[in-house]
Design a protein around this motif. Structure first.
Motif, PDB file in Angstrom:
ATOM      1  N   ALA A  26      28.807  16.226  30.058  1.00  0.00           N
ATOM      2  CA  ALA A  26      27.458  16.561  30.536  1.00  0.00           C
ATOM      3  C   ALA A  26      27.080  18.001  30.220  1.00  0.00           C
ATOM      4  N   SER A  27      27.989  18.940  30.433  1.00  0.00           N
ATOM      5  CA  SER A  27      27.651  20.352  30.218  1.00  0.00           C
ATOM      6  C   SER A  27      27.326  20.627  28.749  1.00  0.00           C
ATOM      7  N   LYS A  28      28.082  20.062  27.831  1.00  0.00           N
ATOM      8  CA  LYS A  28      27.821  20.277  26.398  1.00  0.00           C
ATOM      9  C   LYS A  28      26.519  19.599  25.997  1.00  0.00           C
ATOM     10  N   PHE A  29      26.332  18.354  26.422  1.00  0.00           N
ATOM     11  CA  PHE A  29      25.111  17.634  26.066  1.00  0.00           C
ATOM     12  C   PHE A  29      23.882  18.379  26.574  1.00  0.00           C
ATOM     13  N   LEU A  30      23.897  18.790  27.840  1.00  0.00           N
ATOM     14  CA  LEU A  30      22.736  19.473  28.418  1.00  0.00           C
ATOM     15  C   LEU A  30      22.506  20.825  27.745  1.00  0.00           C
ATOM     16  N   GLY A  31      23.575  21.559  27.505  1.00  0.00           N
ATOM     17  CA  GLY A  31      23.438  22.854  26.826  1.00  0.00           C
ATOM     18  C   GLY A  31      22.844  22.687  25.437  1.00  0.00           C
ATOM     19  N   ASP A  32      23.340  21.703  24.688  1.00  0.00           N
ATOM     20  CA  ASP A  32      22.812  21.452  23.349  1.00  0.00           C
ATOM     21  C   ASP A  32      21.378  20.934  23.392  1.00  0.00           C
ATOM     22  N   ALA A  33      21.059  20.099  24.378  1.00  0.00           N
ATOM     23  CA  ALA A  33      19.691  19.584  24.492  1.00  0.00           C
ATOM     24  C   ALA A  33      18.708  20.724  24.744  1.00  0.00           C
ATOM     25  N   ILE A  34      19.089  21.643  25.605  1.00  0.00           N
ATOM     26  CA  ILE A  34      18.204  22.774  25.908  1.00  0.00           C
ATOM     27  C   ILE A  34      18.057  23.685  24.692  1.00  0.00           C
ATOM     28  N   LYS A  35      19.151  23.978  24.024  1.00  0.00           N
ATOM     29  CA  LYS A  35      19.063  24.788  22.800  1.00  0.00           C
ATOM     30  C   LYS A  35      18.261  24.064  21.728  1.00  0.00           C
ATOM     31  N   GLY A  36      18.395  22.739  21.677  1.00  0.00           N
ATOM     32  CA  GLY A  36      17.606  21.950  20.734  1.00  0.00           C
ATOM     33  C   GLY A  36      16.119  22.038  21.037  1.00  0.00           C
ATOM     34  N   ASP A  37      15.781  21.964  22.321  1.00  0.00           N
ATOM     35  CA  ASP A  37      14.371  22.109  22.703  1.00  0.00           C
ATOM     36  C   ASP A  37      13.855  23.495  22.344  1.00  0.00           C
ATOM     37  N   ASN A  38      14.657  24.527  22.617  1.00  0.00           N
ATOM     38  CA  ASN A  38      14.266  25.891  22.238  1.00  0.00           C
ATOM     39  C   ASN A  38      14.030  25.977  20.734  1.00  0.00           C
ATOM     40  N   SER A  39      14.906  25.348  19.977  1.00  0.00           N
ATOM     41  CA  SER A  39      14.806  25.366  18.518  1.00  0.00           C
ATOM     42  C   SER A  39      13.527  24.692  18.046  1.00  0.00           C
ATOM     43  N   GLU A  40      13.255  23.511  18.585  1.00  0.00           N
ATOM     44  CA  GLU A  40      12.077  22.755  18.159  1.00  0.00           C
ATOM     45  C   GLU A  40      10.787  23.478  18.545  1.00  0.00           C
ATOM     46  N   MET A  41      10.775  24.115  19.716  1.00  0.00           N
ATOM     47  CA  MET A  41       9.582  24.863  20.119  1.00  0.00           C
ATOM     48  C   MET A  41       9.354  26.054  19.186  1.00  0.00           C
ATOM     49  N   THR A  42      10.420  26.749  18.815  1.00  0.00           N
ATOM     50  CA  THR A  42      10.299  27.912  17.933  1.00  0.00           C
ATOM     51  C   THR A  42       9.878  27.501  16.533  1.00  0.00           C
ATOM     52  N   LEU A  43      10.543  26.483  15.990  1.00  0.00           N
ATOM     53  CA  LEU A  43      10.169  26.004  14.655  1.00  0.00           C
ATOM     54  C   LEU A  43       8.770  25.391  14.661  1.00  0.00           C
ATOM     55  N   GLY A  44       8.429  24.702  15.743  1.00  0.00           N
ATOM     56  CA  GLY A  44       7.088  24.143  15.872  1.00  0.00           C
ATOM     57  C   GLY A  44       6.017  25.215  15.884  1.00  0.00           C
ATOM     58  N   ALA A  45       6.289  26.316  16.598  1.00  0.00           N
ATOM     59  CA  ALA A  45       5.324  27.422  16.637  1.00  0.00           C
ATOM     60  C   ALA A  45       5.135  28.019  15.247  1.00  0.00           C
ATOM     61  N   LEU A  46       6.233  28.148  14.511  1.00  0.00           N
ATOM     62  CA  LEU A  46       6.139  28.680  13.149  1.00  0.00           C
ATOM     63  C   LEU A  46       5.315  27.741  12.267  1.00  0.00           C
ATOM     64  N   ALA A  47       5.556  26.438  12.368  1.00  0.00           N
ATOM     65  CA  ALA A  47       4.809  25.466  11.571  1.00  0.00           C
ATOM     66  C   ALA A  47       3.332  25.431  11.967  1.00  0.00           C
ATOM     67  N   ALA A  48       3.057  25.550  13.261  1.00  0.00           N
ATOM     68  CA  ALA A  48       1.664  25.545  13.722  1.00  0.00           C
ATOM     69  C   ALA A  48       0.901  26.733  13.149  1.00  0.00           C
ATOM     70  N   LYS A  49       1.603  27.812  12.941  1.00  0.00           N
ATOM     71  CA  LYS A  49       0.968  29.033  12.433  1.00  0.00           C
ATOM     72  C   LYS A  49       0.941  29.065  10.902  1.00  0.00           C
ATOM     73  N   ARG A  50       2.041  28.643  10.254  1.00  0.00           N
ATOM     74  CA  ARG A  50       2.185  28.877   8.815  1.00  0.00           C
ATOM     75  C   ARG A  50       2.107  27.629   7.946  1.00  0.00           C
ATOM     76  N   GLY A  51       2.000  26.456   8.567  1.00  0.00           N
ATOM     77  CA  GLY A  51       1.929  25.236   7.770  1.00  0.00           C
ATOM     78  C   GLY A  51       0.729  25.242   6.854  1.00  0.00           C
ATOM     79  N   ALA A  52       0.912  24.749   5.637  1.00  0.00           N
ATOM     80  CA  ALA A  52      -0.191  24.718   4.674  1.00  0.00           C
ATOM     81  C   ALA A  52      -1.143  23.568   4.969  1.00  0.00           C
ATOM     82  N   SER A  53      -0.595  22.443   5.414  1.00  0.00           N
ATOM     83  CA  SER A  53      -1.449  21.278   5.673  1.00  0.00           C
ATOM     84  C   SER A  53      -1.761  21.165   7.162  1.00  0.00           C
TER      85      SER A  53
END
Length: 161
Positions: A26-53
């Motif tokens: 549980a601790s590894k899964f939850l830790g990775d899930a939270i880091k994954g969410d952080n990752s997707e939010m950060t990459l999503g923000a970059l794409a929302a700003k810099r995406g060409a399409s």
């Protein structure tokens, strides 16, 4: 004597089962899930700003919103399980963020979509495994998150680059 032989045989047979069939603790899964969410939010923000399409920019905004909600659920579960909450990203997502910062136009969109397909395929496999074999809390979280991950994968696969 027979009990010892049976016990040894049972232990050996358990050792032969691949570890990949079992869910992460549980601790590894939850830790990775939270880091994954952080990752997707950060990459999503970059794409929302810099995406060409407009497709990539809209997908970036979808990732930000959906993963912010998913993170809220994961944080509640983590606190219930006494797991520390990280504000960091997954290492592979940090590397991808650095790579994407040097790209623009169609090259950015193409690389972003490629990474999102690969990442969401991996995430879906991990969440499905947790859903089937995890503890009650993480199995429920995985079950609730899977539809969103599948939607993200389909969206990433549908981006025309």
């Amino acid at each position: 004597m027979n009990k010892r032989v049976l016990s040894a045989a049972a232990t050996i047979s358990l050792l032969a089962i691949p570890a990949t069939l079992f869910a992460a603790p549980a601790s590894k899964f939850l830790g990775d899930a939270i880091k994954g969410d952080n990752s997707e939010m950060t990459l999503g923000a970059l794409a929302a700003k810099r995406g060409a399409s407009s497709e990539v920019r809209a997908f970036g905004r979808m990732l930000q919103v959906d993963h912010a909600k998913a993170k809220t659920s994961a944080v509640v579960a983590a606190r219930r399980e006494r797991v520390s909450v990280s504000s960091g990203m997954m290492p592979e997502a940090s590397a991808e963020f650095s790579k994407l910062q040097h790209l623009s136009g169609r090259a950015f969109d193409r690389e972003f979509a490629r990474y999102m397909v690969e990442d969401h395929q991996k995430d879906i496999a991990e969440f499905r495994k947790q859903e089937r074999t995890g503890d009650r809390v993480t199995a429920l979280l995985a079950r609730q998150t899977l539809p969103h991950l599948r939607k993200h994968l389909a969206t990433a696969q549908g981006i025309r680059t």
